[in-house]
Design an enzyme around this catalytic site. Structure first.
Site, PDB file in Angstrom:
ATOM      1  CE  LYS A   7      -0.218  -0.325   4.942  1.00  0.00           C
ATOM      2  NZ  LYS A   7      -1.456  -0.570   6.206  1.00  0.00           N
ATOM      3  NE  ARG A  34      -6.725   0.159  11.589  1.00  0.00           N
ATOM      4  CZ  ARG A  34      -5.473   0.755  10.677  1.00  0.00           C
ATOM      5  NH1 ARG A  34      -4.695   1.158  11.136  1.00  0.00           N
ATOM      6  NH2 ARG A  34      -4.704  -0.733  10.158  1.00  0.00           N
ATOM      7  CE1 TYR A  63      12.805  31.561  -0.676  1.00  0.00           C
ATOM      8  CE2 TYR A  63      12.345  29.394  -0.205  1.00  0.00           C
ATOM      9  CZ  TYR A  63      12.245  30.458  -1.394  1.00  0.00           C
ATOM     10  OH  TYR A  63      11.791  30.157  -2.563  1.00  0.00           O
ATOM     11  CG  MET A 108       7.881  23.599  -2.430  1.00  0.00           C
ATOM     12  SD  MET A 108       7.439  23.837  -4.204  1.00  0.00           S
ATOM     13  CE  MET A 108       5.679  24.970  -2.764  1.00  0.00           C
TER      14      MET A 108
HETATM   15  C1  LIG Z   1      -0.286  -1.746   6.627  1.00  0.00           C
HETATM   16  C2  LIG Z   1      -0.653  -3.112   7.512  1.00  0.00           C
HETATM   17  C3  LIG Z   1      -0.119  -4.509   7.818  1.00  0.00           C
HETATM   18  C4  LIG Z   1       1.243  -4.031   7.441  1.00  0.00           C
HETATM   19  O1  LIG Z   1       1.877  -3.936   8.779  1.00  0.00           O
HETATM   20  P1  LIG Z   1       3.762  -3.542   9.039  1.00  0.00           P
HETATM   21  O2  LIG Z   1       3.907  -3.037  10.495  1.00  0.00           O
HETATM   22  O3  LIG Z   1       4.041  -2.607   8.105  1.00  0.00           O
HETATM   23  O4  LIG Z   1       3.934  -5.163   8.743  1.00  0.00           O
HETATM   24  C5  LIG Z   1      -0.147  -5.131   7.886  1.00  0.00           C
HETATM   25  N1  LIG Z   1      -1.800  -5.722   8.035  1.00  0.00           N
HETATM   26  C6  LIG Z   1      -2.858  -4.367   8.110  1.00  0.00           C
HETATM   27  C7  LIG Z   1      -4.244  -4.696   8.210  1.00  0.00           C
HETATM   28  C8  LIG Z   1      -1.992  -3.501   7.703  1.00  0.00           C
HETATM   29  O5  LIG Z   1      -3.378  -2.612   7.855  1.00  0.00           O
END
Ligand SMILES: *Cc1c(COP(=O)(O)O)cnc(C)c1O
Length: 366
Positions: free
Chosen positions: A37, A134, A262, A311
């Site tokens: 992700k 969550r 800056y 930037m």
């Molecule tokens: C992001 C995520 C992971 C990965 O977690 P890491 O600590 O980076 O290994 C696993 N499960 C879920 C549900 C996540 O959102």
């Protein structure tokens, strides 16, 4: 075409090394889901998936469009979408992605679309909340879920899963164990209602490290793949995957009293030399790294960032470094540098990595 000279090199050999490191901690039958992700934690989710596609069992992304990008690269590995939204369910089906269904609203929407489309046994995943609060169903939802699912053949539960709230923190061991217990109880109850067995999974990277006996059928590895374990000792056994490199654009000789950048935040106390590097806060470097708090490497020597992070640029002190315009600059190439940047930026490595912006050119070196 992106020809930005600030380039994030993703180290394929390091990815593979890290994957094998975790494989060695697991039972042979345990499946591995690679979390790609957020552009593969700030790198390039498609390049990482392309590299890992025959080495892992599953990929996970947070949102549907991240999975679509992987499918568009013709990668066929199953992809779990961790946080789908109702407006993306049709695309999820069109691209053969597998949604996490975490409440009745999204479960019912999906069932509705699936039956209208005449789908049979479409793979979905059900998430249970065991304390993170969550996403996820409660244990007491099981009978209602079962009532819904008994009436349809449109979907098949590919997995039941949950997520730990503090898997990296051994002070929270009691809480994590209560989550694991609750997950066992939920899955036990659920499996009795099915005549097939979905995959069960709950561990992320630090879960694998601290609770390996709870690996169930699959583990979800994100940060560990990119080179970070729970502590320094473990991180040392992993390899850094994200290497951010740039070049020296220009060198200035400064007289005593001249300022740089800056708001004239840096003033030379003695005759000095500054180098301007084409990477700035728009590329993902926090302004907190300015004024001597952050550094880069030029010819393997530390050059402190002077003045404010702009930037598009930083200026660094090269008074003591023999370098020329065009020379290579390492923004980070090691976990220690990433940890330092994170500490100075008041954040965790997850955020430092995912802050690397889309403007930075990405390459994967096999
Ligand atoms: C992001 C995520 C992971 C990965 O977690 P890491 O600590 O980076 O290994 C696993 N499960 C879920 C549900 C996540 O959102």
């Amino acid at each position: 075409m992106n020809n930005h000279v600030s380039v994030l090199e993703i180290d394929g050999k390091a990815l593979e090394h890290n994957l094998n490191y975790f494989k060695n901690k697991l039972n042979e039958a345990t499946k591995i889901l690679a979390v790609v992700k957020a552009f593969g934690y700030g790198s390039d989710g498609v390049l990482v998936a392309e590299f890992l596609k025959n080495k892992v069992d599953y990929f996970a992304v947070a949102y549907a469009h991240e999975g679509i990008a992987i499918r568009e690269a013709n990668i066929k590995t199953p992809i779990l979408v961790l946080h789908p939204q109702i407006n993306s369910l049709k695309d999820i089906i069109a691209y053969n992605l597998e949604p996490n269904l975490y409440n009745f609203k999204i479960l019912n929407s999906f069932l509705d679309i699936a039956s209208k489309k005449g789908l049979k046994q479409y793979p979905i995943h059900l998430k249970f909340n065991t304390g993170l609060n969550r996403l996820g169903f409660k244990q007491s939802d099981i009978s209602n879920i079962n009532t819904q699912l008994k009436e349809t053949n449109a979907i098949k539960i590919q997995s039941l899963f949950s997520h730990l709230a503090a898997s990296e923190d051994l002070n929270e061991k009691e809480f994590s164990n209560s989550q694991l217990k609750s997950f066992s109880s939920i899955t036990k109850e659920f499996l009795k209602l099915l005549d097939y067995k979905p995959l069960l999974h709950i561990l992320n990277t630090s879960g694998v490290v601290n609770y390996a006996n709870a690996q169930f059928d699959m583990v979800r590895i994100g940060l560990g793949l990119y080179g970070f374990g729970n502590d320094l000792k473990e991180t040392k056994q992993l390899k850094n995957t994200h290497h951010l490199k740039s070049i020296v654009s220009q060198i200035h000789s400064l007289k005593k009293g001249e300022s740089v950048g800056y708001n004239r935040a840096f003033v030379a106390k003695t005759p000095s030399r500054s180098a301007t590097i084409p990477v700035g806060h728009a590329d993902g470097l926090s302004r907190k790294l300015g004024n001597g708090k952050g550094y880069v490497l030029i010819h393997n020597q530390k050059a402190n960032i002077i003045g404010n992070v702009c930037m598009d640029m930083i200026m660094v002190d090269v008074s003591a470094i023999d370098c020329s315009e065009g020379d290579e600059v390492i923004i980070f190439n090691h976990q220690e540098m990433l940890q330092h940047i994170s500490n100075v930026s008041d954040t965790i490595v997850y955020e430092t990595l995912t802050s690397i912006s889309p403007r930075v050119k990405k390459m994967l070196k096999k």
